[in-house]
Design a protein around this motif. Structure first.
Motif, PDB file in Angstrom:
ATOM      1  N   HIS A 112     -33.389 -75.796  17.213  1.00  0.00           N
ATOM      2  CA  HIS A 112     -32.744 -76.089  15.932  1.00  0.00           C
ATOM      3  C   HIS A 112     -31.631 -75.095  15.625  1.00  0.00           C
ATOM      4  O   HIS A 112     -31.105 -75.100  14.499  1.00  0.00           O
ATOM      5  N   ALA A 113     -31.277 -74.259  16.574  1.00  0.00           N
ATOM      6  CA  ALA A 113     -30.281 -73.214  16.339  1.00  0.00           C
ATOM      7  C   ALA A 113     -28.940 -73.565  16.974  1.00  0.00           C
ATOM      8  O   ALA A 113     -28.867 -74.300  17.964  1.00  0.00           O
ATOM      9  N   ASP A 114     -27.879 -73.027  16.393  1.00  0.00           N
ATOM     10  CA  ASP A 114     -26.550 -73.109  17.002  1.00  0.00           C
ATOM     11  C   ASP A 114     -26.309 -71.933  17.929  1.00  0.00           C
ATOM     12  O   ASP A 114     -25.602 -72.062  18.933  1.00  0.00           O
ATOM     13  N   VAL A 115     -26.898 -70.784  17.573  1.00  0.00           N
ATOM     14  CA  VAL A 115     -26.651 -69.537  18.309  1.00  0.00           C
ATOM     15  C   VAL A 115     -27.961 -68.789  18.484  1.00  0.00           C
ATOM     16  O   VAL A 115     -28.775 -68.720  17.550  1.00  0.00           O
ATOM     17  N   VAL A 116     -28.156 -68.236  19.665  1.00  0.00           N
ATOM     18  CA  VAL A 116     -29.232 -67.274  19.925  1.00  0.00           C
ATOM     19  C   VAL A 116     -28.582 -65.964  20.352  1.00  0.00           C
ATOM     20  O   VAL A 116     -27.661 -65.962  21.180  1.00  0.00           O
ATOM     21  N   VAL A 117     -29.026 -64.854  19.756  1.00  0.00           N
ATOM     22  CA  VAL A 117     -28.491 -63.540  20.113  1.00  0.00           C
ATOM     23  C   VAL A 117     -29.662 -62.629  20.463  1.00  0.00           C
ATOM     24  O   VAL A 117     -30.663 -62.595  19.738  1.00  0.00           O
ATOM     25  N   ASP A 127     -31.148 -70.446  30.462  1.00  0.00           N
ATOM     26  CA  ASP A 127     -31.444 -71.690  31.179  1.00  0.00           C
ATOM     27  C   ASP A 127     -32.593 -72.450  30.534  1.00  0.00           C
ATOM     28  O   ASP A 127     -32.565 -73.686  30.442  1.00  0.00           O
ATOM     29  N   THR A 128     -33.606 -71.728  30.093  1.00  0.00           N
ATOM     30  CA  THR A 128     -34.754 -72.381  29.459  1.00  0.00           C
ATOM     31  C   THR A 128     -34.366 -73.029  28.137  1.00  0.00           C
ATOM     32  O   THR A 128     -34.714 -74.192  27.863  1.00  0.00           O
ATOM     33  N   LEU A 129     -33.617 -72.299  27.314  1.00  0.00           N
ATOM     34  CA  LEU A 129     -33.304 -72.802  25.982  1.00  0.00           C
ATOM     35  C   LEU A 129     -32.223 -73.873  25.985  1.00  0.00           C
ATOM     36  O   LEU A 129     -32.263 -74.805  25.163  1.00  0.00           O
ATOM     37  N   ARG A 130     -31.268 -73.792  26.894  1.00  0.00           N
ATOM     38  CA  ARG A 130     -30.220 -74.815  26.892  1.00  0.00           C
ATOM     39  C   ARG A 130     -30.722 -76.145  27.431  1.00  0.00           C
ATOM     40  O   ARG A 130     -30.098 -77.184  27.212  1.00  0.00           O
ATOM     41  N   ALA A 131     -31.871 -76.132  28.138  1.00  0.00           N
ATOM     42  CA  ALA A 131     -32.436 -77.384  28.646  1.00  0.00           C
ATOM     43  C   ALA A 131     -32.770 -78.338  27.498  1.00  0.00           C
ATOM     44  O   ALA A 131     -32.653 -79.558  27.649  1.00  0.00           O
ATOM     45  N   CYS A 132     -33.179 -77.770  26.353  1.00  0.00           N
ATOM     46  CA  CYS A 132     -33.492 -78.630  25.210  1.00  0.00           C
ATOM     47  C   CYS A 132     -32.421 -78.554  24.132  1.00  0.00           C
ATOM     48  O   CYS A 132     -32.531 -79.235  23.096  1.00  0.00           O
ATOM     49  N   ASN A 133     -31.397 -77.726  24.350  1.00  0.00           N
ATOM     50  CA  ASN A 133     -30.322 -77.584  23.374  1.00  0.00           C
ATOM     51  C   ASN A 133     -29.022 -77.290  24.112  1.00  0.00           C
ATOM     52  O   ASN A 133     -28.543 -76.151  24.141  1.00  0.00           O
TER      53      ASN A 133
END
Length: 418
Positions: free
Chosen positions: A106-111, A127-133
């Motif tokens: 649900h995020a636009d940015v992860v830091v 790689d893990t997080l961009r698979a669903c976003n």
């Protein structure tokens, strides 16, 4: 001598109804200490919803760096975490990792600014997080980068100052180099982080793509060596620290008066002519062949400084400053932090205020260094308590039921939070 904190006025609210520049942007913030949190705070000041993910037992390491503190929170933590919300998750637990993955969707940015490899161990890699976003912007902040021979080296601001040559340019040439007192590498890395994320958001707006963004303290500190680094590349000569002077222009430095020093910078011949003709009223110096050009002044800097010191000692610094400002000669008082924060300039710029805090009652606030006519910065909200918004965030973003929240709590995902 007893001291007391200065009396501050309440913050003046922004114009009601004005939009915020980053309204609607959500940032999932895994950072701690200074560089990462400072960068995400700037995004929060612009209206982004910054959700600070913290260890439920200790929180951001900055919370423990006391004294000083107010209401149980350290000054460092309060300084770098304005306008954020805090959620406490134990990322060592599989349920905590799963929860963080859901939030990232649900995020636009992860830091993040963990040590290299930690996010992978927590199943929170890019790689893990961009698979669903796929549109996610994922920013890693580190000391020496995430790849290569130095990726696993820890690095703090003073160490990076030393390693990059930045430290070597501070202090006097006949003494040991001196670190910059404020954490300038951390702060500027935070600024670079917000810049990079803003550029990535613009790229996503124009091209429809998310991406991985990297910001490193080493690279940032190299940029901050400024002209000294370029001087070396152009000449092959190592650079010498200038003390309070300059390696490129004269006269530059501290000059004593009858009641304290002034700092003077004459960056060109025009400034020097105004100084000697209009401020000091010493026309003979304007005609002296040793001092007519910057090159001559650099060659004869010792003689020049001796002459100028003699003249400046004739009057007080306030009179010299008034003359200098009237003539457009760059000079200023040498102030302490107390003097600077109590100055007329600070009041004119309206940089200081006080804002409510849940345990301290009120805490000081230092405004960010930018202003917008149509999308003013958001009204400041004090740095959150540890896990203050956990239930609200999970209910709001994930529609978590009371039963799910109770189950997560029973599993220890929120630590011992009551």
């Amino acid at each position: 001598m007893p001291t007391a904190a200065p009396v501050l006025s309440a913050h003046t609210p922004r114009e009601s109804g004005s939009p915020a520049a980053l309204a609607g942007i959500r940032v999932l913030d895994f950072t701690r200490l200074i560089a990462g949190p400072y960068g995400t705070m700037l995004l929060a000041d612009l209206g982004a919803d910054v959700i600070k993910v913290e260890n439920p037992l200790t929180g951001d390491d900055a919370r423990g760096l006391k004294p000083p503190s107010l209401g149980g929170e350290s000054s460092l933590y309060i300084w770098t975490n304005r306008n954020k919300r805090s959620i406490a998750i134990d990322l060592r637990l599989p349920q905590g990792q799963e929860l963080a993955q859901e939030l990232a969707a649900h995020a636009d940015v992860v830091v993040e600014n963990f040590s290299t490899g930690v996010m992978e161990k927590l199943n929170l890699s890019y790689d893990t997080l961009r698979a669903c976003n796929p549109r996610l912007i994922y920013c890693s902040v580190s000391a020496f980068g995430r790849q290569g021979a130095f990726a696993h080296r820890p690095g703090y601001d003073p160490v990076v100052q030393a390693e990059t040559g930045f430290l070597s340019m501070n202090g006097f040439p006949d003494q040991d180099p001196v670190r910059a007192g404020p954490s300038v590498i951390d702060i500027s890395t935070g600024m670079m982080t917000s810049n990079a994320i803003l550029a990535a958001l613009m790229a996503r707006e124009r091209h429809g793509i998310g991406q991985y963004v990297e910001v490193t303290m080493f690279d940032d500190a190299i940029a901050l060596t400024g002209q000294y680094g370029m001087n070396y590349l152009m000449t092959g000569e190592d650079q010498q620290r200038p003390g309070n002077g300059s390696n490129t222009a004269e006269p530059v430095g501290l000059f004593p008066t009858t009641n304290g020093p002034l700092y003077l910078t004459c960056a060109n011949d025009r400034n020097f002519q105004k100084l000697v003709l209009e401020v000091l009223e010493r026309p003979e110096l304007a005609q002296d062949e040793r001092f007519r050009t910057n090159a001559g002044r650099m060659m004869h800097r010792k003689e020049l400084h001796e002459v100028l010191r003699g003249h400046f000692r004739e009057r007080g610094r306030e009179e010299w400053l008034k003359r200098g400002h009237e003539c457009g000669v760059p000079m200023g008082l040498v102030r302490t932090i107390r003097e600077a924060f109590d100055s007329d300039e600070m009041r004119e710029r309206r940089l200081l205020s006080k804002i409510p805090h849940p345990t301290a009652g009120e805490v000081p606030n230092i405004a960010p260094p930018f202003h917008f006519s149509e999308t003013p910065i958001v009204n400041p909200v004090a740095a959150p308590l540890l896990g203050e918004h956990t239930d609200r965030i999970l209910t709001e973003l994930l529609q978590a039921s009371k039963d799910r929240l109770a189950g997560l709590k029973a599993a220890g995902v929120f630590g011992d939070r009551s």
